[in-house]
Write an enzyme that holds these catalytic residues in place. Sequence first.
Site, PDB file in Angstrom:
ATOM      1  N   HIS A  61       0.880  -1.613   0.099  1.00 42.49           N
ATOM      2  CA  HIS A  61       0.067  -0.017   0.169  1.00 42.49           C
ATOM      3  C   HIS A  61       0.820   1.329  -0.152  1.00 42.49           C
ATOM      4  O   HIS A  61       0.831   1.596   0.944  1.00 42.49           O
ATOM      5  CB  HIS A  61      -0.598   0.260   1.350  1.00 42.49           C
ATOM      6  CG  HIS A  61      -1.884   1.215   1.126  1.00 42.49           C
ATOM      7  ND1 HIS A  61      -3.543   0.907   1.736  1.00 42.49           N
ATOM      8  CD2 HIS A  61      -1.983   2.040  -0.092  1.00 42.49           C
ATOM      9  CE1 HIS A  61      -3.991   2.228   1.994  1.00 42.49           C
ATOM     10  NE2 HIS A  61      -3.541   3.067   0.865  1.00 42.49           N
ATOM     11  N   HIS A  63       1.949   4.878  -2.688  1.00 46.96           N
ATOM     12  CA  HIS A  63       1.311   6.196  -3.161  1.00 46.96           C
ATOM     13  C   HIS A  63       2.345   6.586  -3.442  1.00 46.96           C
ATOM     14  O   HIS A  63       2.659   7.515  -3.320  1.00 46.96           O
ATOM     15  CB  HIS A  63       0.719   7.088  -2.823  1.00 46.96           C
ATOM     16  CG  HIS A  63      -1.309   6.832  -2.228  1.00 46.96           C
ATOM     17  ND1 HIS A  63      -1.965   6.758  -2.688  1.00 46.96           N
ATOM     18  CD2 HIS A  63      -1.347   6.462  -0.822  1.00 46.96           C
ATOM     19  CE1 HIS A  63      -3.119   5.729  -2.011  1.00 46.96           C
ATOM     20  NE2 HIS A  63      -2.324   5.923  -0.966  1.00 46.96           N
ATOM     21  N   LEU A  64       2.953   6.550  -4.990  1.00 51.59           N
ATOM     22  CA  LEU A  64       4.142   6.849  -5.996  1.00 51.59           C
ATOM     23  C   LEU A  64       3.829   7.856  -6.302  1.00 51.59           C
ATOM     24  O   LEU A  64       5.223   8.383  -7.395  1.00 51.59           O
ATOM     25  CB  LEU A  64       4.650   5.702  -6.807  1.00 51.59           C
ATOM     26  CG  LEU A  64       5.027   4.345  -6.129  1.00 51.59           C
ATOM     27  CD1 LEU A  64       6.245   3.537  -7.324  1.00 51.59           C
ATOM     28  CD2 LEU A  64       5.941   4.824  -4.902  1.00 51.59           C
ATOM     29  N   ASN A  95      -4.879   5.637  -7.173  1.00 50.69           N
ATOM     30  CA  ASN A  95      -4.997   7.422  -7.538  1.00 50.69           C
ATOM     31  C   ASN A  95      -4.272   8.866  -8.054  1.00 50.69           C
ATOM     32  O   ASN A  95      -3.879   9.547  -7.278  1.00 50.69           O
ATOM     33  CB  ASN A  95      -5.326   8.120  -6.022  1.00 50.69           C
ATOM     34  CG  ASN A  95      -4.280   7.797  -4.548  1.00 50.69           C
ATOM     35  OD1 ASN A  95      -3.375   7.265  -5.570  1.00 50.69           O
ATOM     36  ND2 ASN A  95      -4.382   8.583  -3.712  1.00 50.69           N
ATOM     37  N   HIS A 180     -10.503   1.129   0.264  1.00 53.56           N
ATOM     38  CA  HIS A 180     -10.575   2.657   1.163  1.00 53.56           C
ATOM     39  C   HIS A 180     -12.214   1.671   2.440  1.00 53.56           C
ATOM     40  O   HIS A 180     -12.788   2.724   1.195  1.00 53.56           O
ATOM     41  CB  HIS A 180     -10.044   3.409   1.213  1.00 53.56           C
ATOM     42  CG  HIS A 180     -10.503   4.652   1.650  1.00 53.56           C
ATOM     43  ND1 HIS A 180      -8.761   5.572   1.855  1.00 53.56           N
ATOM     44  CD2 HIS A 180     -10.845   5.303   2.622  1.00 53.56           C
ATOM     45  CE1 HIS A 180      -9.256   6.128   2.961  1.00 53.56           C
ATOM     46  NE2 HIS A 180     -10.913   6.416   2.777  1.00 53.56           N
ATOM     47  N   HIS A 233      -5.875  -0.184   6.066  1.00 52.38           N
ATOM     48  CA  HIS A 233      -5.355   0.714   6.625  1.00 52.38           C
ATOM     49  C   HIS A 233      -6.831  -0.136   7.957  1.00 52.38           C
ATOM     50  O   HIS A 233      -7.327   1.724   8.198  1.00 52.38           O
ATOM     51  CB  HIS A 233      -4.801   2.094   6.212  1.00 52.38           C
ATOM     52  CG  HIS A 233      -6.066   2.653   5.664  1.00 52.38           C
ATOM     53  ND1 HIS A 233      -7.295   2.196   5.194  1.00 52.38           N
ATOM     54  CD2 HIS A 233      -5.618   3.330   4.050  1.00 52.38           C
ATOM     55  CE1 HIS A 233      -7.938   3.600   4.511  1.00 52.38           C
ATOM     56  NE2 HIS A 233      -6.639   3.706   3.853  1.00 52.38           N
ATOM     57  N   ASN A 281      -6.142   9.883   7.275  1.00 50.79           N
ATOM     58  CA  ASN A 281      -7.385   8.970   6.820  1.00 50.79           C
ATOM     59  C   ASN A 281      -7.320   7.317   6.435  1.00 50.79           C
ATOM     60  O   ASN A 281      -6.579   6.508   5.473  1.00 50.79           O
ATOM     61  CB  ASN A 281      -8.038   9.309   5.559  1.00 50.79           C
ATOM     62  CG  ASN A 281      -9.374   9.000   5.677  1.00 50.79           C
ATOM     63  OD1 ASN A 281     -10.065   8.931   6.510  1.00 50.79           O
ATOM     64  ND2 ASN A 281     -10.392   9.540   4.906  1.00 50.79           N
ATOM     65  N   ASP A 308       1.181   3.017   3.268  1.00 52.96           N
ATOM     66  CA  ASP A 308      -0.095   3.957   3.222  1.00 52.96           C
ATOM     67  C   ASP A 308       1.035   4.852   3.144  1.00 52.96           C
ATOM     68  O   ASP A 308       0.498   6.122   3.482  1.00 52.96           O
ATOM     69  CB  ASP A 308      -1.173   3.955   4.091  1.00 52.96           C
ATOM     70  CG  ASP A 308      -1.741   5.021   3.461  1.00 52.96           C
ATOM     71  OD1 ASP A 308      -1.842   4.860   2.059  1.00 52.96           O
ATOM     72  OD2 ASP A 308      -2.925   5.200   4.238  1.00 52.96           O
ATOM     73  N   HIS A 312       2.832  14.312   0.150  1.00 55.25           N
ATOM     74  CA  HIS A 312       2.680  15.677  -0.350  1.00 55.25           C
ATOM     75  C   HIS A 312       3.779  16.801   0.150  1.00 55.25           C
ATOM     76  O   HIS A 312       4.766  16.790   1.004  1.00 55.25           O
ATOM     77  CB  HIS A 312       1.744  16.163   0.863  1.00 55.25           C
ATOM     78  CG  HIS A 312       0.356  14.996   0.934  1.00 55.25           C
ATOM     79  ND1 HIS A 312      -0.447  14.869  -0.252  1.00 55.25           N
ATOM     80  CD2 HIS A 312      -0.294  13.820   1.704  1.00 55.25           C
ATOM     81  CE1 HIS A 312      -1.333  14.344  -0.127  1.00 55.25           C
ATOM     82  NE2 HIS A 312      -1.356  13.422   0.870  1.00 55.25           N
TER      83      HIS A 312
END
Length: 430
Positions: A61, A63-64, A95, A180, A233, A281, A308, A312
């Site tokens: 899990h 996010h790249l 996403n 999710h 998660h 989240n 996760d 940012h």
Amino acid sequence: MSLLLRGGRVVDPSQDLDASRDVLLVDGEVRELAESIEASPGVEVLDVAGKVITPGLIDIHAHLREPGQEYKESVLTGTRAAAAGGFTAVVCMANTDPVNDNASVTEHILAQATRHGYARVYPVGAISKGLRGEELAEMGRLAAAGVVAYSDDGRPVESSELMRRALSYARHFGLPLVQHAQDLPLSGEGAMHEGEWSARLGIPGIPAAAEDLMVARDVLLTELAGGRYHLQHLSSAKSLDLVRAAKEQGLAVTCEATPHHLLLTDEEVFRSGISTNTKMNPPLRSERDRQALLEGIADGSIDCVATDHAPHHVDEKRVPFNVAPFGIVGLETAVGLCLDRLVAQGVVDLSRLVDLLSCQPAKIMGLPGGSLRPGAVADVTVLDLDQEWTVDASRFESKSSNTPFDGWSGRGAPLHTIVGGRLISLSASE
């Protein structure tokens, strides 16, 4: 290409093995495990005496952010972060911008991963087009392009009818549906866990029931439609009870927990001075929920640990808490935190942690790896249980530094990451 790992302690739950062994890697696969292996001419030897050899760790899990949000992260920097954290493979969420809801985006991600090669990358395809929850993505074409699962992560699938069809269709391709779980109307404009600390701080809360309701619905839909359902998660005690009940029914339901939900509670928002690096989240929950998750990790109810990893840009987090984006980075802190806070403190033993971070992730996603049996892919993580560390977010390989663990110290860390039999070096950037 041959590499001999000499003198280490091999911990491989897939073989119920915890013993001193040499490990020989040849042409991208595990060739031999033995108490002593002689090095043939041309074989590189890596002395790992006193260290722990495990199957390569896998984060299912992450996010790249590529394509579209490379200012936060890219396949290059994300896989460098993975390798620095001891992960030989990452499963990246859909996403992106554009969303990975078609084969061309999947192919781009895989091409970038091949080009850089710091860790294996396995893309997840979207369940719905544009993550809008209105129309199924072209699941067959995504499977053919190389996705390993389907998820609208970042958003739940709100439509029960769409979720039922997605579970049914995913069965045809032998891939899991990854959810999710969040009831959005019940979550409202919440920014942290609804409880004592949200009331004290005057911050809108997200009740644990927002997760529980969606998990209950999804378990019922899995029973109706079949298929494999994986809960991302997991954060609440009630959701864990629902997962346990589903497993007892014999449903193909699995779940993951993150290090931050295992180690922190909603009180951390207050202790941090309402830092936006404590906003994620699902949110950090109560101490009761945290203790339930630790019990689930120990008793096997929770199948794996995943980060996760949600990078940012610093400017996006440098805003008031209520409007900041959810998410923290985790690839470079997860293993050390788990070794120091879970293994060293007796929550789980080392073999169970390797199972949570390698064997079970590989099994859930149907990936190569998760074992050091001869013939297995030569992905290996070497751990130094005595290495002391202090988290310094300014030195991350990731482009982002949004972590609540900056300044934390501990003992036990990844020492070497080996992908396809190749020792990964991060000394030079591309």
